[in-house]
Scaffold this motif. Structure first.
Motif, PDB file in Angstrom:
ATOM      1  N   ALA A  73       0.832  -1.218   0.000  1.00  0.00           N
ATOM      2  CA  ALA A  73       0.000   0.000   0.000  1.00  0.00           C
ATOM      3  C   ALA A  73       0.859   1.257   0.000  1.00  0.00           C
ATOM      4  O   ALA A  73       0.401   2.324  -0.417  1.00  0.00           O
ATOM      5  N   ARG A  74       2.111   1.155   0.478  1.00  0.00           N
ATOM      6  CA  ARG A  74       2.986   2.341   0.534  1.00  0.00           C
ATOM      7  C   ARG A  74       3.535   2.712  -0.837  1.00  0.00           C
ATOM      8  O   ARG A  74       3.971   3.843  -1.036  1.00  0.00           O
ATOM      9  N   ALA A  75       3.557   1.769  -1.762  1.00  0.00           N
ATOM     10  CA  ALA A  75       3.903   2.092  -3.153  1.00  0.00           C
ATOM     11  C   ALA A  75       2.579   2.415  -3.841  1.00  0.00           C
ATOM     12  O   ALA A  75       1.847   1.525  -4.274  1.00  0.00           O
ATOM     13  N   LYS A  76       2.271   3.688  -3.908  1.00  0.00           N
ATOM     14  CA  LYS A  76       0.905   4.170  -4.268  1.00  0.00           C
ATOM     15  C   LYS A  76       0.485   3.604  -5.622  1.00  0.00           C
ATOM     16  O   LYS A  76       1.172   3.791  -6.623  1.00  0.00           O
ATOM     17  N   ASN A  77      -0.638   2.900  -5.628  1.00  0.00           N
ATOM     18  CA  ASN A  77      -1.024   2.120  -6.804  1.00  0.00           C
ATOM     19  C   ASN A  77      -2.517   2.181  -7.064  1.00  0.00           C
ATOM     20  O   ASN A  77      -3.282   2.675  -6.242  1.00  0.00           O
ATOM     21  N   PHE A  78      -2.902   1.630  -8.212  1.00  0.00           N
ATOM     22  CA  PHE A  78      -4.303   1.679  -8.648  1.00  0.00           C
ATOM     23  C   PHE A  78      -5.055   0.379  -8.362  1.00  0.00           C
ATOM     24  O   PHE A  78      -6.079   0.101  -8.994  1.00  0.00           O
ATOM     25  N   HIS A  79      -4.595  -0.416  -7.431  1.00  0.00           N
ATOM     26  CA  HIS A  79      -5.307  -1.659  -7.092  1.00  0.00           C
ATOM     27  C   HIS A  79      -6.470  -1.307  -6.156  1.00  0.00           C
ATOM     28  O   HIS A  79      -6.355  -1.404  -4.936  1.00  0.00           O
ATOM     29  N   TRP A  80      -7.569  -0.904  -6.762  1.00  0.00           N
ATOM     30  CA  TRP A  80      -8.673  -0.271  -6.039  1.00  0.00           C
ATOM     31  C   TRP A  80      -9.973  -1.054  -6.102  1.00  0.00           C
ATOM     32  O   TRP A  80     -11.027  -0.502  -5.768  1.00  0.00           O
ATOM     33  N   ALA A  81      -9.973  -2.296  -6.543  1.00  0.00           N
ATOM     34  CA  ALA A  81     -11.259  -3.009  -6.651  1.00  0.00           C
ATOM     35  C   ALA A  81     -11.942  -3.103  -5.289  1.00  0.00           C
ATOM     36  O   ALA A  81     -13.172  -3.007  -5.196  1.00  0.00           O
ATOM     37  N   ASP A  82     -11.146  -3.287  -4.227  1.00  0.00           N
ATOM     38  CA  ASP A  82     -11.723  -3.327  -2.879  1.00  0.00           C
ATOM     39  C   ASP A  82     -12.303  -1.956  -2.499  1.00  0.00           C
ATOM     40  O   ASP A  82     -13.389  -1.862  -1.920  1.00  0.00           O
ATOM     41  N   MET A  83     -11.584  -0.908  -2.862  1.00  0.00           N
ATOM     42  CA  MET A  83     -12.039   0.463  -2.591  1.00  0.00           C
ATOM     43  C   MET A  83     -13.324   0.771  -3.372  1.00  0.00           C
ATOM     44  O   MET A  83     -14.256   1.385  -2.844  1.00  0.00           O
ATOM     45  N   THR A  84     -13.344   0.352  -4.632  1.00  0.00           N
ATOM     46  CA  THR A  84     -14.518   0.620  -5.472  1.00  0.00           C
ATOM     47  C   THR A  84     -15.740  -0.116  -4.937  1.00  0.00           C
ATOM     48  O   THR A  84     -16.837   0.452  -4.848  1.00  0.00           O
ATOM     49  N   ALA A  85     -15.560  -1.380  -4.560  1.00  0.00           N
ATOM     50  CA  ALA A  85     -16.674  -2.133  -3.968  1.00  0.00           C
ATOM     51  C   ALA A  85     -17.179  -1.424  -2.706  1.00  0.00           C
ATOM     52  O   ALA A  85     -18.391  -1.311  -2.465  1.00  0.00           O
ATOM     53  N   ALA A  86     -16.241  -0.901  -1.922  1.00  0.00           N
ATOM     54  CA  ALA A  86     -16.604  -0.215  -0.678  1.00  0.00           C
ATOM     55  C   ALA A  86     -17.315   1.116  -0.960  1.00  0.00           C
ATOM     56  O   ALA A  86     -18.221   1.509  -0.224  1.00  0.00           O
ATOM     57  N   LEU A  87     -16.932   1.790  -2.047  1.00  0.00           N
ATOM     58  CA  LEU A  87     -17.618   3.034  -2.426  1.00  0.00           C
ATOM     59  C   LEU A  87     -19.074   2.756  -2.800  1.00  0.00           C
ATOM     60  O   LEU A  87     -19.977   3.517  -2.439  1.00  0.00           O
ATOM     61  N   PHE A  88     -19.304   1.660  -3.531  1.00  0.00           N
ATOM     62  CA  PHE A  88     -20.685   1.292  -3.873  1.00  0.00           C
ATOM     63  C   PHE A  88     -21.465   0.932  -2.599  1.00  0.00           C
ATOM     64  O   PHE A  88     -22.627   1.315  -2.446  1.00  0.00           O
ATOM     65  N   GLU A  89     -20.817   0.209  -1.691  1.00  0.00           N
ATOM     66  CA  GLU A  89     -21.499  -0.177  -0.455  1.00  0.00           C
ATOM     67  C   GLU A  89     -21.881   1.066   0.357  1.00  0.00           C
ATOM     68  O   GLU A  89     -22.997   1.157   0.890  1.00  0.00           O
ATOM     69  N   ALA A  90     -20.965   2.029   0.446  1.00  0.00           N
ATOM     70  CA  ALA A  90     -21.245   3.266   1.186  1.00  0.00           C
ATOM     71  C   ALA A  90     -22.449   3.966   0.574  1.00  0.00           C
ATOM     72  O   ALA A  90     -23.365   4.411   1.280  1.00  0.00           O
ATOM     73  N   ASP A  91     -22.448   4.042  -0.748  1.00  0.00           N
ATOM     74  CA  ASP A  91     -23.550   4.715  -1.440  1.00  0.00           C
ATOM     75  C   ASP A  91     -24.882   4.029  -1.162  1.00  0.00           C
ATOM     76  O   ASP A  91     -25.887   4.683  -0.878  1.00  0.00           O
ATOM     77  N   GLU A  92     -24.865   2.699  -1.213  1.00  0.00           N
ATOM     78  CA  GLU A  92     -26.107   1.952  -0.979  1.00  0.00           C
ATOM     79  C   GLU A  92     -26.612   2.094   0.446  1.00  0.00           C
ATOM     80  O   GLU A  92     -27.813   2.003   0.694  1.00  0.00           O
ATOM     81  N   ARG A  93     -25.678   2.323   1.357  1.00  0.00           N
ATOM     82  CA  ARG A  93     -26.075   2.478   2.761  1.00  0.00           C
ATOM     83  C   ARG A  93     -26.269   3.949   3.120  1.00  0.00           C
ATOM     84  O   ARG A  93     -26.352   4.297   4.299  1.00  0.00           O
ATOM     85  N   GLY A  94     -26.336   4.795   2.120  1.00  0.00           N
ATOM     86  CA  GLY A  94     -26.664   6.207   2.357  1.00  0.00           C
ATOM     87  C   GLY A  94     -25.548   7.020   2.965  1.00  0.00           C
ATOM     88  O   GLY A  94     -25.788   8.097   3.523  1.00  0.00           O
TER      89      GLY A  94
END
Lengths: 313, 313
Positions: free
Chosen positions: B166-187
């Motif tokens: 994670a310290r080598a800043k990267n675009f491996h964001w599938a977990d982040m993207t899934a979490a963004l959708f979850e946040a949105d769905e939970r208001g």
């Protein structure tokens, strides 16, 4: 929806010689197939993909690839404008445009770009389809496949499926890339990655089988549901080889009589070394060879073949 | 090496109005900044990046960003042609070309493309630099920052650093993207991700602090070494707030008096809700506000500021 937005002339066709691409509705030469640097498909690797192969002028198991691609898209909530029937048509057309008898055909669905003035959230982007056909890419050079792959067990563990679903085919490959460098430094061709518990997962572009006392085993967790993996399972049944789909420990892999890889980019590929240990007299093992030969013989005979209509270009 | 391959005229400058980009040696309008679909930087997300901010005509902690970017590149074995001094010059020039007083300035180093006829291995590609400056992007809308962020604890665990650093800043964001959708769905506005052991990690674009009984704590494992995180740590010292860098359990987060996020795209941002629970009378907490106000007051006063030379465009 009209899928063909350019009508290539003979002059344009030559521009497709190194590869043909489809970008969100337009057919373009591969050299013009470029992703905006601000696209989340690149910038957050918010994209799923699939790769089908064309051999001797025909797709192999294209319906299975299309089905898997759609499942990957649905998992990632990526919905392009194109239906499966339209994607099929696009892929056929790309191979015809490029005039390839043997091709590597990729299809990606990207998230798209943030919309100015709208909430900065992936739900607000418009996903779209990119696809391209290029000359067939071999996972390993033919002479490596012939002598058997030299593999290592990588020290980097595979990204767990709890974080990133390996079955939704994706570009989260930093672990794979690190393992490829490690294999190279250790004088091997390719790596096999384990999970955190020490079970076999997969490698960059292939599933892994181990064969012990005539029994074939392949893992089912933290792996892509490979189409060539499925083909190997079917071939085992046909050849009367018992096959188990279950966890495979690293110890079982180390002690295996044979190790076999499966990839769209090369079919079943035998292994002749693991971490420097020589297997099967430094050649692919006999059952691995049998599976590989049966696979290519059946493909030559038209197994799951979907011939390209080259006149469609 | 000559870094400036185009010399923009007034006419060209207007093309940079929506953003200016640097692509492997050339300055181009943002709309022309595109990545080949076959580039491993896209295709295997084999790329590291960084993002610096410009506020009131000056970069903030640019040297820290350049140092972190170089460390990310070294970890990933990505070596572009440009030195740090040259990258600094490019970034300044991009902001000047785009004529921005407030800017989001991204720098990426991509692996590059497979070379035809050469072993299909990342070591054989030529890495290169892409950078661009666009109008400042807020992590959240200003009114959300004002009322305090509404957060959830995501059900998807963060990719472990054993697999992807994670310290080598990267675009491996599938977990982040899934979490963004979850946040949105939970208001909610945004998610916080845990590791497999239930410890706090980070969210898409920010580090996380929790404050309990006047003590600030932030995790150190499975997180990016954020530049704004570093700034918050420095501000805590300056404000006499004890600060601990250590594992933070999800229970500690749930019971915290205050929660604070830190991001280049918005500075320190207070949280007013977590999984629906109201904190601090539904507003950012008092210490979070103090840190935020001190941060922006110091930036206005020129803290770590590196002014843009707009004449350089």
């Amino acid at each position: 929806m009209t899928l063909l937005s350019t009508s290539p002339t003979d002059a344009a066709s030559s521009a497709f010689a190194t590869g043909a691409a489809y970008m969100d509705g337009a057919y373009v030469p591969l050299s013009e197939a470029r992703i905006p640097v601000t696209d989340w498909g690149y910038r957050r690797s918010d994209v799923v993909y699939d790769v089908a192969s064309v051999w001797d002028g025909a797709f192999f198991r294209l319906d299975d690839h299309l089905k898997r691609f759609r499942a990957s898209m649905e998992f990632a909530r990526l919905v392009p404008r194109e239906t499966d029937a339209e994607i099929r048509e696009i892929l056929h057309k790309l191979v015809a445009l490029a005039g390839l008898r043997e091709a590597y055909v990729a299809m990606d669905c990207l998230r798209g770009r943030p919309v100015p003035g709208v909430q900065y959230h992936p739900k607000n982007a418009r996903p779209y389809l990119v696809a391209y056909a290029v000359p067939f890419i071999w996972l390993m050079k033919p002479e490596v496949i012939e002598r058997g792959a030299h593999m290592i067990i990588a020290s980097t563990p595979r990204i767990p499926e709890a974080s990133v679903n390996a079955r939704a085919k994706n570009f989260h490959w930093a672990d794979m890339t690190a393992a490829l460098f490690e294999a190279d430094e250790r004088g091997a061709d390719n790596p096999i990655l384990l999970d955190a518990a020490g079970n076999v997962t997969e490698g960059p572009g292939y599933n892994v089988f181990c064969i012990t006392d005539g029994v074939v085993a392949t893992p089912d967790r933290n792996v892509l549901g490979g189409i060539t993996r499925l083909s190997v399972l079917e071939l085992c049944a046909e050849l009367g080889l018992p096959c188990e789909v279950r966890d495979v420990s690293v110890d079982e892999l180390r002690d295996a009589d044979e190790i076999l890889l499966s990839s769209t980019a090369g079919g079943p590929i035998g292994v002749s070394r693991l971490d420097g240990r020589i297997l099967n007299n430094d050649r692919p093992g006999p059952l691995s060879q049998k599976i590989r030969e049966t696979y290519w013989a059946k493909r030559k005979a038209g197994w799951h073949a979907d011939p390209i209509d080259y006149a469609a270009a």
